[in-house]
Design a protein around this motif. Structure first.
Motif, PDB file in Angstrom:
ATOM      1  N   TRP A  23       0.841  -1.200   0.000  1.00  0.00           N
ATOM      2  CA  TRP A  23       0.000   0.000   0.000  1.00  0.00           C
ATOM      3  C   TRP A  23       0.874   1.246   0.000  1.00  0.00           C
ATOM      4  O   TRP A  23       0.594   2.218  -0.699  1.00  0.00           O
ATOM      5  CB  TRP A  23      -0.915   0.016   1.222  1.00  0.00           C
ATOM      6  N   MET A  24       1.928   1.221   0.807  1.00  0.00           N
ATOM      7  CA  MET A  24       2.838   2.359   0.852  1.00  0.00           C
ATOM      8  C   MET A  24       3.446   2.635  -0.516  1.00  0.00           C
ATOM      9  O   MET A  24       3.538   3.792  -0.962  1.00  0.00           O
ATOM     10  CB  MET A  24       3.955   2.102   1.869  1.00  0.00           C
ATOM     11  N   LYS A  25       3.869   1.573  -1.186  1.00  0.00           N
ATOM     12  CA  LYS A  25       4.480   1.736  -2.509  1.00  0.00           C
ATOM     13  C   LYS A  25       3.496   2.347  -3.493  1.00  0.00           C
ATOM     14  O   LYS A  25       3.849   3.242  -4.268  1.00  0.00           O
ATOM     15  CB  LYS A  25       4.966   0.380  -3.031  1.00  0.00           C
ATOM     16  N   LEU A  26       2.259   1.872  -3.463  1.00  0.00           N
ATOM     17  CA  LEU A  26       1.241   2.417  -4.360  1.00  0.00           C
ATOM     18  C   LEU A  26       1.012   3.902  -4.086  1.00  0.00           C
ATOM     19  O   LEU A  26       0.870   4.705  -5.018  1.00  0.00           O
ATOM     20  CB  LEU A  26      -0.075   1.645  -4.198  1.00  0.00           C
ATOM     21  N   ALA A  27       0.970   4.258  -2.808  1.00  0.00           N
ATOM     22  CA  ALA A  27       0.741   5.656  -2.431  1.00  0.00           C
ATOM     23  C   ALA A  27       1.898   6.541  -2.887  1.00  0.00           C
ATOM     24  O   ALA A  27       1.692   7.602  -3.497  1.00  0.00           O
ATOM     25  CB  ALA A  27       0.546   5.767  -0.918  1.00  0.00           C
ATOM     26  N   ILE A  28       3.118   6.115  -2.592  1.00  0.00           N
ATOM     27  CA  ILE A  28       4.294   6.910  -2.957  1.00  0.00           C
ATOM     28  C   ILE A  28       4.424   7.026  -4.467  1.00  0.00           C
ATOM     29  O   ILE A  28       4.650   8.113  -5.016  1.00  0.00           O
ATOM     30  CB  ILE A  28       5.567   6.293  -2.345  1.00  0.00           C
ATOM     31  N   ASP A  29       4.273   5.899  -5.177  1.00  0.00           N
ATOM     32  CA  ASP A  29       4.388   5.909  -6.641  1.00  0.00           C
ATOM     33  C   ASP A  29       3.332   6.810  -7.279  1.00  0.00           C
ATOM     34  O   ASP A  29       3.596   7.469  -8.289  1.00  0.00           O
ATOM     35  CB  ASP A  29       4.263   4.496  -7.198  1.00  0.00           C
ATOM     36  N   SER A  30       2.137   6.834  -6.682  1.00  0.00           N
ATOM     37  CA  SER A  30       1.076   7.653  -7.265  1.00  0.00           C
ATOM     38  C   SER A  30       1.406   9.140  -7.191  1.00  0.00           C
ATOM     39  O   SER A  30       0.934   9.940  -8.008  1.00  0.00           O
ATOM     40  CB  SER A  30      -0.267   7.369  -6.569  1.00  0.00           C
ATOM     41  N   ASN A  33       4.491   9.859  -9.764  1.00  0.00           N
ATOM     42  CA  ASN A  33       4.068   9.793 -11.164  1.00  0.00           C
ATOM     43  C   ASN A  33       3.064  10.879 -11.542  1.00  0.00           C
ATOM     44  O   ASN A  33       2.387  10.773 -12.563  1.00  0.00           O
ATOM     45  CB  ASN A  33       3.476   8.415 -11.463  1.00  0.00           C
ATOM     46  N   GLN A  34       2.975  11.931 -10.743  1.00  0.00           N
ATOM     47  CA  GLN A  34       2.046  13.013 -11.026  1.00  0.00           C
ATOM     48  C   GLN A  34       2.423  13.774 -12.302  1.00  0.00           C
ATOM     49  O   GLN A  34       3.603  13.906 -12.639  1.00  0.00           O
ATOM     50  CB  GLN A  34       2.017  13.995  -9.861  1.00  0.00           C
ATOM     51  N   ASP A 100      -2.019   4.762   2.600  1.00  0.00           N
ATOM     52  CA  ASP A 100      -2.832   3.632   2.145  1.00  0.00           C
ATOM     53  C   ASP A 100      -3.781   4.021   1.016  1.00  0.00           C
ATOM     54  O   ASP A 100      -4.658   3.243   0.642  1.00  0.00           O
ATOM     55  CB  ASP A 100      -3.620   3.017   3.304  1.00  0.00           C
ATOM     56  N   ASP A 101      -3.614   5.219   0.464  1.00  0.00           N
ATOM     57  CA  ASP A 101      -4.472   5.687  -0.628  1.00  0.00           C
ATOM     58  C   ASP A 101      -3.673   5.811  -1.921  1.00  0.00           C
ATOM     59  O   ASP A 101      -2.442   5.706  -1.919  1.00  0.00           O
ATOM     60  CB  ASP A 101      -5.111   7.029  -0.271  1.00  0.00           C
ATOM     61  N   ILE A 102      -4.374   6.070  -3.013  1.00  0.00           N
ATOM     62  CA  ILE A 102      -3.727   6.191  -4.321  1.00  0.00           C
ATOM     63  C   ILE A 102      -4.229   7.462  -4.997  1.00  0.00           C
ATOM     64  O   ILE A 102      -5.433   7.613  -5.216  1.00  0.00           O
ATOM     65  CB  ILE A 102      -4.036   4.972  -5.222  1.00  0.00           C
ATOM     66  N   ALA A 103      -3.312   8.365  -5.311  1.00  0.00           N
ATOM     67  CA  ALA A 103      -3.688   9.624  -5.948  1.00  0.00           C
ATOM     68  C   ALA A 103      -3.820   9.438  -7.458  1.00  0.00           C
ATOM     69  O   ALA A 103      -3.029   8.721  -8.077  1.00  0.00           O
ATOM     70  CB  ALA A 103      -2.639  10.696  -5.653  1.00  0.00           C
ATOM     71  N   LYS A 104      -4.817  10.081  -8.042  1.00  0.00           N
ATOM     72  CA  LYS A 104      -4.930  10.120  -9.496  1.00  0.00           C
ATOM     73  C   LYS A 104      -3.751  10.923 -10.036  1.00  0.00           C
ATOM     74  O   LYS A 104      -3.277  11.865  -9.397  1.00  0.00           O
ATOM     75  CB  LYS A 104      -6.248  10.757  -9.918  1.00  0.00           C
ATOM     76  N   GLU A 105      -3.301  10.598 -11.227  1.00  0.00           N
ATOM     77  CA  GLU A 105      -2.061  11.190 -11.733  1.00  0.00           C
ATOM     78  C   GLU A 105      -2.147  12.704 -11.956  1.00  0.00           C
ATOM     79  O   GLU A 105      -1.125  13.389 -11.966  1.00  0.00           O
ATOM     80  CB  GLU A 105      -1.630  10.509 -13.028  1.00  0.00           C
ATOM     81  N   ASN A 106      -3.347  13.234 -12.126  1.00  0.00           N
ATOM     82  CA  ASN A 106      -3.488  14.679 -12.331  1.00  0.00           C
ATOM     83  C   ASN A 106      -3.972  15.414 -11.089  1.00  0.00           C
ATOM     84  O   ASN A 106      -4.402  16.557 -11.154  1.00  0.00           O
ATOM     85  CB  ASN A 106      -4.440  14.963 -13.497  1.00  0.00           C
ATOM     86  N   GLU A 206      -8.112   7.577  -4.855  1.00  0.00           N
ATOM     87  CA  GLU A 206      -8.696   6.281  -4.519  1.00  0.00           C
ATOM     88  C   GLU A 206      -8.487   6.115  -3.022  1.00  0.00           C
ATOM     89  O   GLU A 206      -7.365   5.955  -2.545  1.00  0.00           O
ATOM     90  CB  GLU A 206      -8.031   5.162  -5.324  1.00  0.00           C
ATOM     91  N   TYR A 207      -9.599   6.207  -2.309  1.00  0.00           N
ATOM     92  CA  TYR A 207      -9.614   6.324  -0.847  1.00  0.00           C
ATOM     93  C   TYR A 207      -9.917   4.962  -0.245  1.00  0.00           C
ATOM     94  O   TYR A 207     -11.004   4.411  -0.421  1.00  0.00           O
ATOM     95  CB  TYR A 207     -10.678   7.354  -0.467  1.00  0.00           C
ATOM     96  N   ARG A 208      -8.940   4.420   0.483  1.00  0.00           N
ATOM     97  CA  ARG A 208      -9.058   3.037   0.957  1.00  0.00           C
ATOM     98  C   ARG A 208      -9.826   2.948   2.272  1.00  0.00           C
ATOM     99  O   ARG A 208      -9.582   3.718   3.204  1.00  0.00           O
ATOM    100  CB  ARG A 208      -7.673   2.429   1.145  1.00  0.00           C
ATOM    101  N   ARG A 209     -10.726   2.003   2.316  1.00  0.00           N
ATOM    102  CA  ARG A 209     -11.424   1.673   3.559  1.00  0.00           C
ATOM    103  C   ARG A 209     -11.240   0.190   3.821  1.00  0.00           C
ATOM    104  O   ARG A 209     -11.594  -0.642   2.997  1.00  0.00           O
ATOM    105  CB  ARG A 209     -12.908   2.019   3.473  1.00  0.00           C
TER     106      ARG A 209
END
Length: 308
Positions: A23-30, A33-34, A100-106, A206-209
């Protein structure tokens, strides 16, 4: 570890605790990659005894010069960790992000553009898409959009999603360290006193629950802090718009006999009586509290209806 160089336009602040490494990797990468590139990403490790956290941050620090890492000596909690990030943030804007979340690229691009073009706003958030523990889409989450709608909702609950916040780095804005949970609720309210707020209609996160998150594990404590903040907002609201002061509101005997733990509602009922609202409002409210079915949130929602 800090970087020297030109000040970035945006400082993204993220605290890491014991979220799954993936989850951390997904959050940081998101964030890395902005489409908007002029930022620093401040990563605060609030679980220093977890070797995976330290290794992960060291790896990212080596591969991207926009990353700043902070390792706490011990676990100090989210509120204090975020303040450590804010203290070293060099950006003209602050963007919050959770591990634990994922930001959209824009995401950063759209929020930066909005505040650049709308000087009366101090902060903007956005709608989100809820995802589960396996990254599966669950449902969209819409929020109050305009400043007035956000202000109206503040008296009831948090009207913005914490990890979507993007605000101007001014007025020495920090989190209240006496608030362990619901610190975002308090921050959003204080931001609303300094400028206007807005939620972009486009889902930018993308907001994780999931069952492993703090908001679920500590729900009762979080509710307590939220109720304290909600009560303060209501008191300020009544004083600002109606000139009603808590100390000047007449006392009524039945208010003193409310069940323990529900006395926070006293200000609401006193206000209704003080302003001669219909007796059936009072009867319904007191009956609801008597049978222990009325929460502070519901009280606030009713208040909002009757004062308009």
């Amino acid at each position: 570890m800090y970087r020297k160089g030109i000040e970035p336009v945006v400082s993204v602040v993220m605290s890491l605790y014991q979220e799954p490494i993936e989850w951390m990797k997904l959050a940081i990468d998101s964030i890395l990659n902005q489409t908007f590139r002029d930022f620093e990403l401040i990563l605060i490790n609030d679980q220093p005894n977890r070797l995976d956290n330290r290794q992960l941050l060291e790896e990212y620090f080596k591969i991207d010069n926009r990353i700043v890492t902070v390792h706490n000596d011990e676990n100090i909690g989210l509120t204090k960790s975020l303040n450590k990030g804010l203290e070293i943030a060099r950006g003209h804007y602050i963007a919050r992000m959770d591990a634990d979340d994922i930001a959209k690229e824009n995401r950063l691009e759209l929020q930066f553009k909005f505040l650049q073009e709308n000087s009366k706003y101090i902060c903007c958030g956005s709608f989100v898409n809820i995802i589960d523990a396996n990254n599966n889409f669950v449902k969209p989450l819409k929020l109050p959009e305009t400043h007035q709608e956000i202000q109206d909702e503040l008296v009831v609950e948090t009207p913005m999603i914490h990890p979507t916040l993007f605000f101007r780095n001014i007025h020495q804005i920090k989190y209240n360290e006496s608030i362990r949970f619901a610190q975002d609720y308090d921050l959003i309210y204080r931001l609303s006193l300094k400028g206007q707020l807005y939620n972009l209609e486009t889902p930018l996160l993308e907001y994780r629950r999931s069952s492993v998150q703090i908001s679920n594990a500590k729900l009762s404590e979080q509710t307590k802090y939220a109720n304290d903040i909600r009560e303060r907002i209501i008191i300020d609201y009544l004083h600002k718009y109606y000139g009603v002061s808590c100390v000047n509101i007449p006392s009524y005997p039945f208010l003193q006999n409310l069940p323990k733990g529900r006395l926070k509602n006293k200000i609401l009922f006193s206000f209704l009586i003080h302003n001669n609202f219909r007796k059936n409002h009072i009867r319904l409210l007191t009956e609801a509290i008597r049978v222990d079915k009325f929460s502070m949130k519901e009280s606030a929602r009713l208040l909002l209806k009757v004062v308009k």
